[in-house]
Structure formats: C-alpha cells, structure tokens
Design a protein around this motif. Structure first.
Motif, PDB file in Angstrom:
ATOM      1  N   ARG A 165     -35.443 -55.605  28.242  1.00 36.60           N
ATOM      2  CA  ARG A 165     -35.780 -56.138  29.567  1.00 36.60           C
ATOM      3  C   ARG A 165     -34.566 -56.208  30.489  1.00 36.60           C
ATOM      4  O   ARG A 165     -34.699 -56.180  31.696  1.00 36.60           O
ATOM      5  CB  ARG A 165     -36.407 -57.527  29.395  1.00 36.60           C
ATOM      6  N   ARG A 166     -33.390 -56.305  29.905  1.00 37.19           N
ATOM      7  CA  ARG A 166     -32.166 -56.476  30.696  1.00 37.19           C
ATOM      8  C   ARG A 166     -31.513 -55.123  30.974  1.00 37.19           C
ATOM      9  O   ARG A 166     -30.938 -54.497  30.079  1.00 37.19           O
ATOM     10  CB  ARG A 166     -31.190 -57.389  29.973  1.00 37.19           C
ATOM     11  N   GLY A 221     -24.136 -60.405  25.487  1.00 42.12           N
ATOM     12  CA  GLY A 221     -25.449 -60.235  26.094  1.00 42.12           C
ATOM     13  C   GLY A 221     -26.539 -60.002  25.065  1.00 42.12           C
ATOM     14  O   GLY A 221     -27.653 -60.516  25.190  1.00 42.12           O
ATOM     15  N   ASP A 252     -28.832 -54.397  32.492  1.00 43.52           N
ATOM     16  CA  ASP A 252     -27.391 -54.358  32.249  1.00 43.52           C
ATOM     17  C   ASP A 252     -27.087 -54.053  30.793  1.00 43.52           C
ATOM     18  O   ASP A 252     -26.176 -53.294  30.487  1.00 43.52           O
ATOM     19  CB  ASP A 252     -26.716 -55.659  32.688  1.00 43.52           C
ATOM     20  N   ALA A 312     -29.830 -62.416  24.416  1.00 39.38           N
ATOM     21  CA  ALA A 312     -31.175 -61.873  24.602  1.00 39.38           C
ATOM     22  C   ALA A 312     -31.957 -61.758  23.290  1.00 39.38           C
ATOM     23  O   ALA A 312     -33.096 -61.314  23.281  1.00 39.38           O
ATOM     24  CB  ALA A 312     -31.099 -60.511  25.277  1.00 39.38           C
TER      25      ALA A 312
END
Length: 164
Positions: A34-35, A9, A37, A13
C-alpha cells in the motif's frame, strides 16, 4: 529513503495477525504494497544485496515471491520466472522441471516447478521471496536451478533484507 529507512518502513507496515496461541497466526505484509515509498524501494534494496552478482534471471515462488521478484528483476534489467506451487504442468507440450520440498513451517511437502525453457544452462539465477521459515522452498528452488543446469547466485528475502 535508503536501506535503513526502508527496513524501518517495512517494520512499521508489518503486523502479526492472530495471537501467539493461535495456530493460524500469520505475518501480514500487505501494508508494504500500500505504501508507494516502500514499494518503489523494495526492488533496489533487495538487489543491493547482490549488486556484484549480475543475475540473468530472477525467480520467486508464488505468491509473494511473484510480487517482489519482478521488482528486483526490473532493477537488474532482467526477466522474472514464477515458481509454481502444487500446480500440474498445463496441457501444453512444454517440459516442466519439478521438485518436492522438504517439510515447510506447516509440515507440508510442496511440489515446485516451472517450464524448463524459462531457465537455461547459461543463466545466473537469483531467488527472491518475502519470508523464509524453514528454507524448504528455497532448497527446492535451488534443486530446480541445478536441474536446469543454471548457476544459483543466491537468495534474497525482504524480511530485514538478508542475503543467504
């Protein structure tokens, strides 16, 4: 999501801004914030590298070390201390510890510092940052921790999750 998924991830990103010939090219990690998770797993994933160390405080340099460090500190249930760059001690009467770094990736010598009262001789300190190019800031932080007579437990950086 766990370590390998978090790493994947982070890579997804992350982006470079500018082309390879641009002297102002930089690593852009703003997609990480921003994510939700990723954000929720960054602290535990970085703390996992030092699970047996039991730090009593986490330190990190402004700016991104101040984003990541508190996430790691929360996972350990300890506090966080910001290491300031090129800032003068405020007008208060507190004593500041300061060190000048060796040249960084832009050939700058930065002055790092924090209030002496924030890190004490009984502390076990973990340094957290997002990116380490030359190690100059980590070296300067290590010297600050020695000046405070605290114990350096190590350095954790989130780019590919490395323990140093």
């Amino acid at each position: 999501m766990w370590l390998e998924e978090v790493k994947s991830g982070l890579r997804d990103a992350f982006t470079w801004r500018g082309d390879r010939t641009d002297q102002h090219r930089y690593a852009d990690v703003t997609g990480w914030w921003r994510r939700a998770d990723l954000l929720g797993h960054l602290g535990p994933a970085l703390a996992h590298l030092f699970a047996g160390e039991q730090p009593t405080v986490v330190v990190g340099p402004e700016s991104r070390g101040c984003l990541l460090g508190p996430l790691v500190a929360l996972h350990f249930g300890v506090g966080f201390v910001e290491i300031r760059k090129d800032r003068v001690a405020s007008s208060d009467s507190d004593i500041w510890l300061q060190r000048t770094t060796p040249p960084d990736y832009q050939d700058r010598h930065l002055t790092l510092g924090f209030r002496k009262s924030l890190v004490t001789s009984g502390d076990r300190v973990l340094f957290v940052d997002d990116w380490i190019e030359t190690g100059g800031q980590a070296n300067g932080a290590h010297l600050l921790i020695e000046d405070a007579e605290a114990t350096w437990t190590g350095l954790s950086r989130d780019r590919c999750f490395r323990r140093c």
